[in-house]
Design a protein around this motif. Structure first.
Motif, PDB file in Angstrom:
ATOM      1  N   ASP A  51      95.472  42.953  44.122  1.00 27.41           N
ATOM      2  CA  ASP A  51      94.599  44.105  44.341  1.00 27.41           C
ATOM      3  C   ASP A  51      94.934  45.151  43.289  1.00 27.41           C
ATOM      4  O   ASP A  51      96.044  45.146  42.727  1.00 27.41           O
ATOM      5  CB  ASP A  51      94.807  44.695  45.734  1.00 27.41           C
ATOM      6  N   PHE A  52      93.979  46.044  43.012  1.00 27.89           N
ATOM      7  CA  PHE A  52      94.275  47.069  42.024  1.00 27.89           C
ATOM      8  C   PHE A  52      93.627  48.403  42.401  1.00 27.89           C
ATOM      9  O   PHE A  52      92.610  48.442  43.108  1.00 27.89           O
ATOM     10  CB  PHE A  52      93.825  46.642  40.614  1.00 27.89           C
ATOM     11  N   GLU A  53      94.251  49.455  41.915  1.00 24.87           N
ATOM     12  CA  GLU A  53      93.684  50.802  41.955  1.00 24.87           C
ATOM     13  C   GLU A  53      93.440  51.216  40.507  1.00 24.87           C
ATOM     14  O   GLU A  53      94.343  51.103  39.670  1.00 24.87           O
ATOM     15  CB  GLU A  53      94.649  51.787  42.631  1.00 24.87           C
ATOM     16  N   GLU A  54      92.247  51.685  40.221  1.00 22.58           N
ATOM     17  CA  GLU A  54      91.847  51.990  38.859  1.00 22.58           C
ATOM     18  C   GLU A  54      91.482  53.464  38.735  1.00 22.58           C
ATOM     19  O   GLU A  54      90.862  54.039  39.623  1.00 22.58           O
ATOM     20  CB  GLU A  54      90.649  51.116  38.489  1.00 22.58           C
ATOM     21  N   ALA A  70      88.638  53.915  41.442  1.00 23.06           N
ATOM     22  CA  ALA A  70      88.049  52.695  41.995  1.00 23.06           C
ATOM     23  C   ALA A  70      89.156  51.819  42.562  1.00 23.06           C
ATOM     24  O   ALA A  70      90.326  51.954  42.191  1.00 23.06           O
ATOM     25  CB  ALA A  70      87.268  51.930  40.925  1.00 23.06           C
ATOM     26  N   SER A  71      88.770  50.932  43.457  1.00 20.71           N
ATOM     27  CA  SER A  71      89.683  49.931  44.006  1.00 20.71           C
ATOM     28  C   SER A  71      89.046  48.562  43.844  1.00 20.71           C
ATOM     29  O   SER A  71      87.817  48.438  43.766  1.00 20.71           O
ATOM     30  CB  SER A  71      89.962  50.196  45.491  1.00 20.71           C
ATOM     31  N   GLY A  72      89.879  47.537  43.816  1.00 22.23           N
ATOM     32  CA  GLY A  72      89.317  46.207  43.662  1.00 22.23           C
ATOM     33  C   GLY A  72      90.331  45.109  43.867  1.00 22.23           C
ATOM     34  O   GLY A  72      91.481  45.353  44.258  1.00 22.23           O
ATOM     35  N   VAL A  84      86.149  39.054  40.413  1.00 17.60           N
ATOM     36  CA  VAL A  84      86.610  40.436  40.406  1.00 17.60           C
ATOM     37  C   VAL A  84      85.682  41.270  41.285  1.00 17.60           C
ATOM     38  O   VAL A  84      84.487  41.373  41.008  1.00 17.60           O
ATOM     39  CB  VAL A  84      86.634  41.029  38.979  1.00 17.60           C
ATOM     40  N   LEU A  85      86.231  41.834  42.344  1.00 19.72           N
ATOM     41  CA  LEU A  85      85.507  42.757  43.214  1.00 19.72           C
ATOM     42  C   LEU A  85      85.961  44.170  42.881  1.00 19.72           C
ATOM     43  O   LEU A  85      87.167  44.424  42.759  1.00 19.72           O
ATOM     44  CB  LEU A  85      85.768  42.442  44.679  1.00 19.72           C
ATOM     45  N   ARG A  86      85.006  45.102  42.769  1.00 18.79           N
ATOM     46  CA  ARG A  86      85.338  46.470  42.383  1.00 18.79           C
ATOM     47  C   ARG A  86      84.462  47.442  43.162  1.00 18.79           C
ATOM     48  O   ARG A  86      83.233  47.317  43.159  1.00 18.79           O
ATOM     49  CB  ARG A  86      85.145  46.661  40.877  1.00 18.79           C
ATOM     50  N   ARG A  87      85.107  48.400  43.813  1.00 22.20           N
ATOM     51  CA  ARG A  87      84.397  49.382  44.622  1.00 22.20           C
ATOM     52  C   ARG A  87      84.697  50.777  44.096  1.00 22.20           C
ATOM     53  O   ARG A  87      85.863  51.152  43.962  1.00 22.20           O
ATOM     54  CB  ARG A  87      84.818  49.276  46.086  1.00 22.20           C
ATOM     55  N   THR A  88      83.641  51.547  43.806  1.00 22.71           N
ATOM     56  CA  THR A  88      83.826  52.855  43.193  1.00 22.71           C
ATOM     57  C   THR A  88      83.439  54.021  44.096  1.00 22.71           C
ATOM     58  O   THR A  88      83.796  55.158  43.830  1.00 22.71           O
ATOM     59  CB  THR A  88      82.984  52.977  41.918  1.00 22.71           C
ATOM     60  N   GLY A  89      82.696  53.778  45.158  1.00 25.98           N
ATOM     61  CA  GLY A  89      82.177  54.867  45.965  1.00 25.98           C
ATOM     62  C   GLY A  89      80.720  55.134  45.661  1.00 25.98           C
ATOM     63  O   GLY A  89      79.976  55.637  46.505  1.00 25.98           O
ATOM     64  N   GLU A 213      96.859  50.296  38.563  1.00 23.05           N
ATOM     65  CA  GLU A 213      98.079  50.035  39.323  1.00 23.05           C
ATOM     66  C   GLU A 213      97.858  48.779  40.156  1.00 23.05           C
ATOM     67  O   GLU A 213      96.835  48.643  40.843  1.00 23.05           O
ATOM     68  CB  GLU A 213      98.414  51.227  40.221  1.00 23.05           C
ATOM     69  N   VAL A 214      98.803  47.851  40.084  1.00 20.50           N
ATOM     70  CA  VAL A 214      98.668  46.538  40.707  1.00 20.50           C
ATOM     71  C   VAL A 214      99.411  46.500  42.037  1.00 20.50           C
ATOM     72  O   VAL A 214     100.544  46.984  42.145  1.00 20.50           O
ATOM     73  CB  VAL A 214      99.214  45.446  39.763  1.00 20.50           C
ATOM     74  N   HIS A 215      98.765  45.920  43.050  1.00 18.79           N
ATOM     75  CA  HIS A 215      99.374  45.744  44.370  1.00 18.79           C
ATOM     76  C   HIS A 215      99.160  44.301  44.832  1.00 18.79           C
ATOM     77  O   HIS A 215      98.227  43.628  44.399  1.00 18.79           O
ATOM     78  CB  HIS A 215      98.746  46.697  45.386  1.00 18.79           C
ATOM     79  N   LYS A 216     100.021  43.847  45.700  1.00 18.36           N
ATOM     80  CA  LYS A 216      99.894  42.531  46.338  1.00 18.36           C
ATOM     81  C   LYS A 216      99.775  41.409  45.301  1.00 18.36           C
ATOM     82  O   LYS A 216      98.928  40.510  45.431  1.00 18.36           O
ATOM     83  CB  LYS A 216      98.693  42.505  47.290  1.00 18.36           C
ATOM     84  N   TRP A 217     100.620  41.471  44.294  1.00 21.04           N
ATOM     85  CA  TRP A 217     100.627  40.403  43.278  1.00 21.04           C
ATOM     86  C   TRP A 217     101.017  39.088  43.930  1.00 21.04           C
ATOM     87  O   TRP A 217     102.012  38.994  44.645  1.00 21.04           O
ATOM     88  CB  TRP A 217     101.609  40.749  42.175  1.00 21.04           C
ATOM     89  N   GLN A 218     100.235  38.043  43.695  1.00 25.09           N
ATOM     90  CA  GLN A 218     100.497  36.735  44.273  1.00 25.09           C
ATOM     91  C   GLN A 218     100.305  35.655  43.223  1.00 25.09           C
ATOM     92  O   GLN A 218      99.218  35.511  42.662  1.00 25.09           O
ATOM     93  CB  GLN A 218      99.557  36.473  45.454  1.00 25.09           C
TER      94      GLN A 218
END
Length: 259
Positions: A51-54, A70-72, A84-89, A213-218
């Motif tokens: 997951d990422f925060e952009e 954005a998040s994705g 790649v899923l990306r949500r900006t609002g 910023e990277v989260h939940k790296w798998q």
């Protein structure tokens, strides 16, 4: 002297005392070794997800620097599959590629596009950037750095020591290229993945930044549909029409075209 004045004085003193971090030959070698470990590790993985925060800054015509958040999420299987899923609002986008076809969905705009594009992930990244001026988010992270300048020759590279990103101890590196400054935080240990990545554009007024910023790296098998069906509510259009209708900025932003 007021507390506010003391604070301003302390900040000023800190800025005067903190110069540019120098790098000895040994430190530069250590930095390049850390960067090499990251690129080799990421490039060696057959599959990965995160997951990422952009955060993407823009500069207005009146000199104001604004940030868009954005998040994705990313799911990747080498050599030729990615989603790649990306949500900006202001828009939700979905990019899928199965090695033969690129599928794009903008659910807010109600658009869907399919485009034949046989090839590898590297070919997809290069085509989106060079032919359509649409860089794939986190392309440098996905490929280990080979597409945006991390592995290109740089004027200098520094090891800035240890930092912490989302609780993870990281080696903090700084790189300077011809047009941009790069910072990357690489997780310490046996899985040196990129925890955070910042690009500062020096040649644009006010030096806007782009950060992921990277989260939940798998690392390992992923579950994802790389050839999704057209959503029932979406209108299928050609890729050029999709890119023309997709929203890159919030609807209340006005884009001025230079004459």
């Amino acid at each position: 002297m007021s507390n506010s004045s003391l604070l301003k004085t302390a900040v000023l003193a800190g800025s005067l005392l903190f110069g540019t971090a120098g790098a000895t030959v040994g430190e530069e070698a250590d930095a390049r070794k850390i960067l090499g470990s990251m690129t080799e590790y990421v490039s060696s993985l057959d599959a990965l997800s995160f997951d990422f925060e952009e955060y993407h800054e823009i500069v207005t015509t009146d000199g104001e620097r604004l940030g868009l958040a954005a998040s994705g999420s990313v799911a990747l299987v080498r050599p030729d599959k990615i989603r790649v899923l990306r949500r900006t609002g202001y828009t939700d986008t979905d990019l899928a590629f199965d090695g033969q076809t690129l599928s794009l969905t903008d659910s807010d705009a109600g658009l869907f596009a399919r485009h034949a594009l046989p090839g590898t992930l590297d070919h997809l990244i290069d085509t989106l950037r060079d032919d359509f001026a649409k860089p794939l988010p986190a392309a440098d992270l996905l490929t280990g750095g080979g597409h945006g300048g991390l592995t290109a020759p740089t004027a200098e590279i520094k090891d800035l020591g240890v930092g912490v990103v989302s609780g993870m101890l990281c080696d903090h590196l700084a790189l300077r290229g011809e047009e941009a400054d790069w910072q990357i935080w690489v997780a310490q240990g046996d899985t040196p993945y990129p925890c955070m990545f910042i690009i500062t554009s020096r040649n644009i007024p006010l030096a806007p930044q782009y950060r992921i910023e990277v989260h939940k790296w798998q690392a390992g098998p992923v579950e994802a549909d790389f050839a999704p069906e057209k959503p029932a509510a979406a209108t299928e259009v050609a890729l050029a029409d999709y890119l023309k209708g997709a929203r890159n900025l919030p609807p209340n932003f006005i884009v001025e075209v230079e004459k």
